[in-house]
Motif scaffolding. Structure first.
Motif, short mmCIF file in Angstrom:
data_model
loop_
_atom_site.label_atom_id
_atom_site.label_comp_id
_atom_site.label_asym_id
_atom_site.label_seq_id
_atom_site.Cartn_x
_atom_site.Cartn_y
_atom_site.Cartn_z
N PHE A 237 8.75 5.80 22.03
CA PHE A 237 8.59 7.20 21.65
C PHE A 237 9.05 7.36 20.21
N VAL A 238 8.36 8.20 19.47
CA VAL A 238 8.77 8.50 18.09
C VAL A 238 8.96 10.01 18.00
N ASN A 239 10.14 10.44 17.55
CA ASN A 239 10.40 11.86 17.36
C ASN A 239 10.59 12.12 15.86
N ILE A 240 9.60 12.78 15.24
CA ILE A 240 9.73 13.20 13.85
C ILE A 240 10.29 14.62 13.89
N MET A 241 11.61 14.71 13.77
CA MET A 241 12.31 15.95 14.09
C MET A 241 12.03 17.10 13.12
N ARG A 242 11.88 18.30 13.71
CA ARG A 242 11.77 19.53 12.94
C ARG A 242 12.94 20.44 13.31
N LEU B 191 13.99 7.84 15.91
CA LEU B 191 14.37 9.20 15.55
C LEU B 191 14.28 9.34 14.03
N GLY B 192 13.22 10.00 13.60
CA GLY B 192 13.05 10.20 12.16
C GLY B 192 13.05 11.70 11.89
N ASP B 193 13.53 12.10 10.72
CA ASP B 193 13.42 13.51 10.38
C ASP B 193 12.04 13.75 9.78
N GLY B 194 11.70 15.02 9.58
CA GLY B 194 10.37 15.37 9.07
C GLY B 194 9.99 14.62 7.81
N LEU B 195 10.96 14.34 6.95
CA LEU B 195 10.63 13.64 5.69
C LEU B 195 10.10 12.24 5.96
N ILE B 196 10.65 11.57 6.95
CA ILE B 196 10.19 10.21 7.29
C ILE B 196 8.69 10.25 7.59
N GLY B 197 8.25 11.31 8.26
CA GLY B 197 6.84 11.43 8.58
C GLY B 197 5.99 11.82 7.38
N GLN B 198 6.52 12.69 6.53
CA GLN B 198 5.69 13.30 5.49
C GLN B 198 5.74 12.61 4.14
N VAL C 185 0.86 -1.18 0.00
CA VAL C 185 0.00 0.00 0.00
C VAL C 185 0.89 1.23 0.00
N LEU C 186 0.32 2.34 -0.45
CA LEU C 186 1.08 3.58 -0.50
C LEU C 186 0.76 4.37 0.76
N MET C 187 1.76 4.61 1.57
CA MET C 187 1.48 5.30 2.84
C MET C 187 2.46 6.41 3.13
N LYS C 188 1.93 7.41 3.78
CA LYS C 188 2.74 8.47 4.34
C LYS C 188 3.44 7.88 5.56
N GLY C 189 4.67 8.29 5.81
CA GLY C 189 5.42 7.73 6.94
C GLY C 189 4.65 7.78 8.24
N ASN C 190 4.00 8.90 8.51
CA ASN C 190 3.26 9.04 9.77
C ASN C 190 2.14 8.02 9.88
N GLU C 191 1.45 7.77 8.78
CA GLU C 191 0.37 6.78 8.81
C GLU C 191 0.95 5.38 9.04
N ALA C 192 2.05 5.11 8.35
CA ALA C 192 2.66 3.78 8.44
C ALA C 192 3.17 3.50 9.85
N ILE C 193 3.68 4.54 10.50
CA ILE C 193 4.15 4.40 11.89
C ILE C 193 2.97 4.02 12.79
N GLY C 194 1.83 4.67 12.58
CA GLY C 194 0.64 4.35 13.36
C GLY C 194 0.18 2.92 13.12
N GLU C 195 0.14 2.53 11.86
CA GLU C 195 -0.30 1.17 11.53
C GLU C 195 0.66 0.13 12.10
N ALA C 196 1.96 0.44 12.00
CA ALA C 196 2.97 -0.50 12.50
C ALA C 196 2.80 -0.75 13.99
N ALA C 197 2.46 0.30 14.74
CA ALA C 197 2.27 0.13 16.18
C ALA C 197 1.09 -0.81 16.45
N ILE C 198 0.01 -0.64 15.69
CA ILE C 198 -1.14 -1.54 15.85
C ILE C 198 -0.73 -2.97 15.55
N ARG C 199 0.02 -3.14 14.45
CA ARG C 199 0.47 -4.51 14.08
C ARG C 199 1.41 -5.09 15.13
#
Lengths: 356, 231
Positions: A101-106, A167-174, A4-18
C-alpha cells in the motif's frame, strides 16, 4: 538506462512494474492520482492489469483477492482513501497475505485538504486496522528513495506475508526529481506456495491452502495472533532503517524528522552551522519498526541537551521519540499540519527556542 | 538571438514537461525586452507547483497574472476564471496561457473556443526528452495528437526543455537540442527556442544552436530550496 526526470507518483508506478508487480487496482484521490494516470498508460505496455475500482473499499478487497491468488499486487491512495481500506488491511494481515500500500498523505482530519501532510503517522504505525495487526512502514524523503522503497516493499511483504505501507507526504507524490531505476526483480513471489490459493497443479505441497481471517476458536485466534506478533518482533530485529546527518559534530540539539520534512531540517542545519550552531538529525526510514535504540543512542551522545521531533503533523512521531528516550532527555515537538510546510527559517526558530 | 513571439501564446505539453517554468521565464524575458506581458494559469489538473506559486514575484516586475479568485486557489476541483476568456478576447502584446499537462490538461482549451475564435494563436508544445513518454519522436507526436484532439486546436511550434532540474549537465542540453531539431524536421513544426538553466549559461556554447535560447531561473522549488530571484 540513464537518469529520467519523474514526478514521485509516476516513479512509484514505474518502480512497482520493475518490482514485477503487474496488478494495480486504485481509486483516484489528490495528491496521488498520477500513479493511476501513469499506470493506465504503462500497464498495457507490459501486459499488466490496471483496474479502477468503484471505491477504495472495493479496491482494498481486489488487493486481498489478487494476493490470495499469489499475485504481486499494490495500490496507492491518500489519507481518507487509506481509512476506507483499513478494514481489508486488517483482514489481509490476519490472513497473512502480502500486499503493498502507498499512502501519499494529505492534510486531515476528515477530507482535510490536498496539500502535503504527515498526519497519518499514528494510523500507519499503530492503528492501520482493527485487531493486533501492524504493517511494516517505510517513509521516503525523495523520489529516488521512493523508487527503492517500493522495490524493496514487495519482497519484504512476501518475506513476512504481511502488508507493507509506503508513507509519503504529498510532496513525495508531486515533486519532480531525476531518478534511476535498479534492475528488475523476479516477477513471481518465491514463496507463494505457502499461502496462494491458485489450484494444486503447480504446487509442490499436497496440503491445501486456506486464506481466512475468521478464527472462532479462541485458542486458534490467540495462536494466530502469536504468529503475527512473532513476525512484528522479527521486523524490529531485521528491518530497522535510518539515516543520520551532521552527527559527527558536537551537536547540542538532535532533530528527529522523516520524509520531505527532514530535507527542510537539513537546510536549516546547514544554515545554523554557518552561524556556529551545531544540530544533528536522525531520520527514521522505517517508522514501524521505529529506530528506538538509534534515536536514544544518538540523543545521548555527550553534549546533546535536547531532542525535538519536527513533523508535518500536530505531534505524532514525538510519542515514539519520547518512548525511545525513556525520560533521559527533554523531548519537544514543532510542526504544522494544514499543507504549509515549515520553512528552514521556522525550523531554525524552533531549535533556537529550545534555549540550550 | 531574440525569441520572436507576440500575441497569444498557449503553452502545452505532457505532465512535468516544464510548461510553467517556461511560461514564467518567457514572461520575464519579454517583459525585460519592454513588451507588455500577461500570463494566465490554466492548470486545472495539477494540485501543486503551478504558476500561482510565483504570482507575487511576477506582479512585482509588472507582469499581470490571471488566476481563479483567491478563495478558490487551493480548491480540488477545476475552476476556470472568466478573466482568462477576457484576456484572450482582449490580448496584450504578449499573452501567455499556461495550460495543464497532457490531453487532460489541454481539454479546458476547447471550452475557450469562443474566445479563441478568429484569433491567431501560437500553440507551442514543450518537450523534455528526459521525461517518460516523450523520449522518442513517436512519443512526442502521440502527445501532440492527443493534445490537439482534446483542445480542438493545432500545435504550431516546439520548445526544447531538456533538463534533469538540479542535475542537468551540458550534454543533456546539447543532446536535447539535437532531439528537438530532429522532432522539428519529422513533424514540420518550427523549433521556437530551447531552454538552458541559469546556472549553466556560462558553460553552454550557444553558437551551436540555430534557435534562440531562453534562460530558466527555477521558480517552482520544494520548500528546502530557494527560487532563483527573477528580478
Amino acid at each position: 538506462m540513464g537518469k529520467v526526470l519523474m514526478k514521485g507518483n509516476e516513479a512509484i508506478g514505474e518502480a512497482a512494474i520493475r518490482a514485477g508487480c503487474l496488478n494495480y487496482f486504485a481509486y483516484p484521490i489528490t495528491p496521488q492520482s498520477e500513479v493511476a494516470e501513469y499506470l493506465s498508460r504503462r500497464m498495457p505496455e507490459v501486459n499488466g492489469n490496471f483496474l479502477q475500482g468503484e471505491s477504495e473499499v472495493a479496491v482494498s478487497y481486489m488487493i486481498f483477492g489478487a494476493s490470495a491468488a499469489g499475485e504481486r499486487v499494490f495500490t496507492t491512495s491518500s489519507s481518507p482513501g487509506i481509512s476506507l481500506m483499513s478494514e481489508a488491511i486488517s483482514y489481509i494481515a490476519a490472513a497473512q497475505c502480502p500486499a503493498v500500500f502507498v499512502n501519499i498523505m494529505r492534510g486531515g482530519p476528515g477530507l482535510g485538504g490536498i496539500l502535503p501532510s504527515q498526519a497519518d503517522y499514528l494510523q500507519a504505525t499503530k492503528g492501520i486496522g482493527h485487531g493486533d495487526c501492524r504493517l511494516l512502514v517505510m517513509a521516503p524523503a525523495g523520489v529516488q528513495e521512493a523508487v527503492e522503497m517500493v522495490m524493496m516493499a514487495f519482497p519484504l511483504a512476501e518475506k513476512y506475508r504481511n502488508p507493507v505501507i509506503i508513507l509519503g507526504d504529498g510532496l513525495i507524490g508531486q515533486m519532480m526529481e531525476p531518478v534511476e531505476f535498479p534492475d528488475h526483480l523476479k516477477s513471481e513471489p518465491s514463496n507463494k506456495d505457502d499461502w496462494a490459493i491458485n489450484g494444486m497443479d503447480t504446487r509442490k505441497s499436497t496440503e491445501r491452502n486456506l486464506v481466512k481471517s475468521l478464527f472462532l476458536d479462541p485458542t486458534q485466534l490467540n495462536d494466530n495472533n502469536l504468529i503475527l506478533k512473532a513476525k512484528y518482533e522479527r521486523m524490529k530485529k531485521e528491518e530497522i532503517r535510518y539515516e543520520k546527518y551532521n552527527t559527527d559534530s558536537d551537536y547540542k540539539v538532535l532533530i528527529v524528522s522523516y520524509g520531505t520534512m527532514s530535507r527542510v531540517c537539513k537546510t536549516a542545519i546547514d544554515q545554523l552551522k554557518e552561524e556556529g550552531i551545531e544540530v544533528g538529525l536522525i531520520r527514521p526510514q522505517t517508522l514501524f519498526p521505529f529506530p528506538e535504540a538509534a534515536v536514544r543512542e544518538t540523543a545521548l551522545k555527550e553534549g546533546c541537551k535536547a531532542v525535538i521531533s519536527i513533523e508535518m503533523s500536530m505531534g505524532q512521531m514525538v510519542e515514539d521519540v519520547s518512548m525511545s528516550l525513556q525520560g533521559k532527555l527533554p523531548v519537544s515537538w514543532y510542526g504544522k499540519c494544514g499543507g504549509d510546510i515549515p520553512t528552514p527559517e521556522e525550523v531554525i526558530d524552533a531549535v533556537k527556542g529550545l534555549n540550550v | 538571438m531574440e525569441i520572436d513571439l507576440q500575441g497569444i501564446v498557449v503553452i502545452v505539453g505532457n505532465y512535468g514537461s516544464g510548461k510553467t517554468e517556461v511560461s514564467i521565464n518567457l514572461a520575464v524575458n519579454k517583459k525585460r525586452a519592454g513588451v507588455d506581458v500577461k500570463i494566465a494559469d490554466l492548470d486545472l489538473v495539477n494540485p501543486y507547483f503551478r504558476t500561482r506559486e510565483a504570482r507575487s514575484q511576477l506582479s512585482e516586475i509588472g507582469i499581470g497574472v490571471a488566476l481563479p479568485p483567491e478563495e478558490y486557489l487551493q480548491a480540488d476541483l477545476p475552476i476556470l476564471s472568466p478573466v482568462v476568456a477576457g484576456l484572450i478576447k482582449n490580448p496584450v502584446e504578449l499573452t501567455i496561457i499556461d495550460a495543464g499537462g497532457d490531453d487532460a490538461g489541454a481539454t479546458v482549451l476547447a471550452t475557450l473556443a469562443d474566445a479563441f475564435n478568429g484569433k491567431s494563436v501560437h500553440m507551442l508544445q514543450v518537450v523534455n526528452p528526459l521525461r517518460p513518454f516523450t523520449g522518442t519522436v513517436k512519443g512526442c507526436l502521440k502527445m501532440r495528437n492527443e493534445i490537439e484532439t482534446a483542445s480542438k486546436m493545432t500545435i504550431n511550434g516546439i520548445i526544447g526543455n531538456s533538463n534533469l532540474i538540479d542535475e542537468t549537465r551540458p550534454e543533456d542540453i546539447y543532446s536535447g537540442y539535437e532531439f528537438v531539431k530532429l522532432l522539428s524536421q519529422e513533424s514540420g513544426l518550427a523549433l521556437k527556442f530551447i531552454t538552458v538553466p541559469s546556472n549553466l549559461m556560462t558553460e553552454i556554447d550557444v553558437s551551436r544552436f540555430s534557435c534562440p535560447v531562453l534562460q530558466i531561473k527555477r521558480q517552482l522549488v520544494p520548500p528546502w530550496k530557494k527560487a532563483v530571484k527573477l528580478s
